[in-house]
Design an enzyme around this catalytic site. Structure first.
Site, PDB file in Angstrom:
ATOM      1  N   TYR A 160     -13.659  72.356  54.504  1.00 58.29           N
ATOM      2  CA  TYR A 160     -12.595  71.573  55.131  1.00 58.29           C
ATOM      3  C   TYR A 160     -13.184  70.758  56.277  1.00 58.29           C
ATOM      4  CZ  TYR A 160      -8.194  70.573  57.614  1.00 58.29           C
ATOM      5  OH  TYR A 160      -7.134  69.955  58.227  1.00 58.29           O
ATOM      6  N   ASP A 255     -20.780  70.129  59.855  1.00 61.21           N
ATOM      7  CA  ASP A 255     -19.467  70.239  60.495  1.00 61.21           C
ATOM      8  C   ASP A 255     -19.416  71.622  61.140  1.00 61.21           C
ATOM      9  OD1 ASP A 255     -16.888  70.545  61.275  1.00 61.21           O
ATOM     10  OD2 ASP A 255     -15.973  70.003  59.363  1.00 61.21           O
ATOM     11  N   LYS A 283     -12.676  73.243  68.331  1.00 57.15           N
ATOM     12  CA  LYS A 283     -12.314  74.647  68.563  1.00 57.15           C
ATOM     13  C   LYS A 283     -12.945  75.227  69.852  1.00 57.15           C
ATOM     14  CE  LYS A 283     -10.645  75.220  63.941  1.00 57.15           C
ATOM     15  NZ  LYS A 283     -11.085  74.715  62.657  1.00 57.15           N
TER      16      LYS A 283
HETATM   17  C1  LIG Z   1     -10.645  73.373  62.009  1.00 57.39           C
HETATM   18  C2  LIG Z   1     -11.663  72.574  61.344  1.00 57.39           C
HETATM   19  C3  LIG Z   1     -11.595  71.171  61.296  1.00 57.39           C
HETATM   20  C4  LIG Z   1     -10.396  70.410  61.817  1.00 57.39           C
HETATM   21  O1  LIG Z   1     -10.223  70.582  63.185  1.00 57.39           O
HETATM   22  P1  LIG Z   1      -8.752  70.310  63.817  1.00 57.39           P
HETATM   23  O2  LIG Z   1      -8.996  70.491  65.284  1.00 57.39           O
HETATM   24  O3  LIG Z   1      -7.854  71.338  63.214  1.00 57.39           O
HETATM   25  O4  LIG Z   1      -8.377  68.935  63.460  1.00 57.39           O
HETATM   26  C5  LIG Z   1     -12.644  70.482  60.735  1.00 57.39           C
HETATM   27  N1  LIG Z   1     -13.715  71.114  60.245  1.00 57.39           N
HETATM   28  C6  LIG Z   1     -13.825  72.461  60.255  1.00 57.39           C
HETATM   29  C7  LIG Z   1     -15.044  73.099  59.707  1.00 57.39           C
HETATM   30  C8  LIG Z   1     -12.788  73.229  60.787  1.00 57.39           C
HETATM   31  O5  LIG Z   1     -12.894  74.560  60.758  1.00 57.39           O
END
Ligand SMILES: *Cc1c(COP(=O)(O)O)cnc(C)c1O
Length: 444
Positions: A160, A255, A283
């Site tokens: 994601y 990511d 995060k």
């Molecule tokens: C949570 C997450 C996102 C998206 O971040 P948001 O702050 O929810 O927009 C993108 N990449 C990874 C790997 C994630 O865990």
């Protein structure tokens, strides 16, 4: 309406939790906001349950509006790595609040957090702050294309990268458990440039490069997957991607929105010793306030406006409260022994879970790294999303409910990673394992 009938199928057990206020509030929320939530997974649909409405959080705990306390393994989906509402973070925020909540102008706190991120994360020589992980991934994709002059990107099934159009292809738990392999509203023409491969499958990536010569801007991945459950890279996978991207004049992007400052202080790239060209974060670096960031080699970051021509902006980006929470959180994490403690805590938890389930004869596989863990109710190993899908989601839904009734809040999906924090004590872990033992017994 469909959802109401799903509610009726939730078994009510003897130890039934009183969640009447949660139900009333969520009932009202469903008339006010789509599905009653501001982000889909919170609606508990993939565990066929009713969401708990939180009242407050502190340390390893969350309290709901009915006064029930839970040991929390979601931690706001990652940011709460020092424990919720850490007193030092709150104190720093209170002080920063007196100076105002948003400047829309340069502020020295941005330099401080940038210096900390650059010092910690091997690939990052320069960084741009944004407000969410989604924004960071959206911008990094534009940057990949701007720098290489190529339009295509390779991502992996089950990873994601936020909800930007281009990434909504085989995008993991949140999308998959809603039964939406691709979201309506995303034009075919947009996702035509998104190529996908199974995680841990270097051969598939090699083939994509061969089939699309000089057209692929780069490869983006979660270096440890947390959005399809918890999947670790097999030995050689990250190294192989590093070589393949180099050979093909493409960029490698980690990511690390979830893994950054969680797998280790320098993220997964520090742990595995593989340095990508660009990295996205979020995060943890916001310490519970909305922050995202992307960074990497300074020749590539030099493309970003106003240093270069690639446009990207944000009214609230780099705001002083978010920077303050991030700085204080990273300070706490950089203290001696922080990651050792996370490792010990999480290992105790996951080994207990695996042992108890196996004793009961349940198929299970799972693992952890530092403050991140996951298990699947199926026989392992799980190396990609396809294998993860053989997990027993119906049993997970019942397990999730049984744990809630015993005061433990797990992520409401069989395909999400779990998180521990520095605030989770041995006593909390042992109480969790006792709840797990009882839950498994009640469902066996
Ligand atoms: C949570 C997450 C996102 C998206 O971040 P948001 O702050 O929810 O927009 C993108 N990449 C990874 C790997 C994630 O865990």
């Amino acid at each position: 309406m469909v959802y109401i009938s799903q509610l009726a199928s939730v078994p009510v057990t003897a130890s039934a939790l009183n969640t009447s206020r949660s139900q009333a509030i969520f009932g009202a929320a469903q008339t006010l906001m789509p599905g009653g939530v501001s982000s889909p997974v919170r609606a508990f649909r993939s565990v066929d349950g009713q969401p708990i409405v939180f009242d407050r959080v502190k340390g390893p705990y969350a309290w709901d509006v009915d006064g029930n306390r839970y040991i929390d393994y979601v931690g706001s989906w990652g940011p709460a790595i020092c424990g919720h509402a850490h007193p030092e973070v709150i104190a720093a925020l209170n002080e920063a609040l007196e100076n105002g909540t948003s400047f829309g102008a340069p502020c020295e706190l941005e330099n401080q957090l940038a210096e900390m991120v650059i010092a910690a994360v091997p690939s990052v020589e320069m960084v741009r702050f944004v407000n969410s992980g989604t924004e960071a991934c959206m911008a990094v994709l534009r940057l990949m294309r701007a720098f290489t002059g190529r339009d295509k990107v390779i991502k992996f099934e089950g990873c994601y990268h936020g909800h930007a159009d281009m990434f909504l292809v085989k995008a993991g738990s949140g999308v998959a458990t809603l039964g939406l392999p691709d979201s309506p509203g995303v034009p075919r023409s947009t996702t035509a440039n998104t190529l996908t491969a199974p995680y841990n499958d270097l051969e598939a990536v090699k083939e994509l490069f061969a089939e699309n010569p000089d057209a692929i801007s780069g490869v983006i991945l979660e270096p440890v997957v947390g959005n399809a459950g918890f999947i670790t890279p097999e030995p050689g996978f990250l190294e192989g991607l590093r070589e393949l991207t180099k050979e093909n004049g493409a960029l490698l992007v980690f990511d690390e929105v979830m893994t950054g400052f969680r797998i280790s202080y320098g993220g997964a790239q520090a742990k595995y010793g593989v340095t990508p060209d660009l990295t996205t974060m979020g995060k943890v670096i916001g310490g519970g306030l909305p922050v995202g960031a992307y960074g990497g080699r300074s020749d590539i970051m030099g493309m970003v406006a106003p240093a270069g021509p690639m446009y990207q902006a944000g009214t609230l980006s780099g705001n002083p409260l978010a920077m303050t929470a991030g700085i204080k959180t990273l300070e706490l994490l950089s203290q001696e022994g922080a990651y050792g403690k996370l490792e010990t805590t999480t290992t105790r938890l996951i080994s207990g879970i695996l042992e108890i389930a196996k004793e009961a004869g349940w198929p299970i596989t799972g693992s952890s790294i530092s403050g991140m863990f996951g298990f699947y109710l199926c026989n392992g190993p799980v190396r990609n999303f396809e294998e993860a899908k053989s997990a027993d989601t119906s049993r997970f839904g019942k397990l999730h409910r049984a744990m809630l009734e015993r005061g433990v809040y797990l992520a409401p999906s069989a395909f999400e990673a779990g998180f521990t924090s520095l605030a989770h004590s041995e006593t909390d872990i042992d109480a969790t394992l006792q709840a797990f033992r009882e839950s498994v017994a009640s469902l066996s």
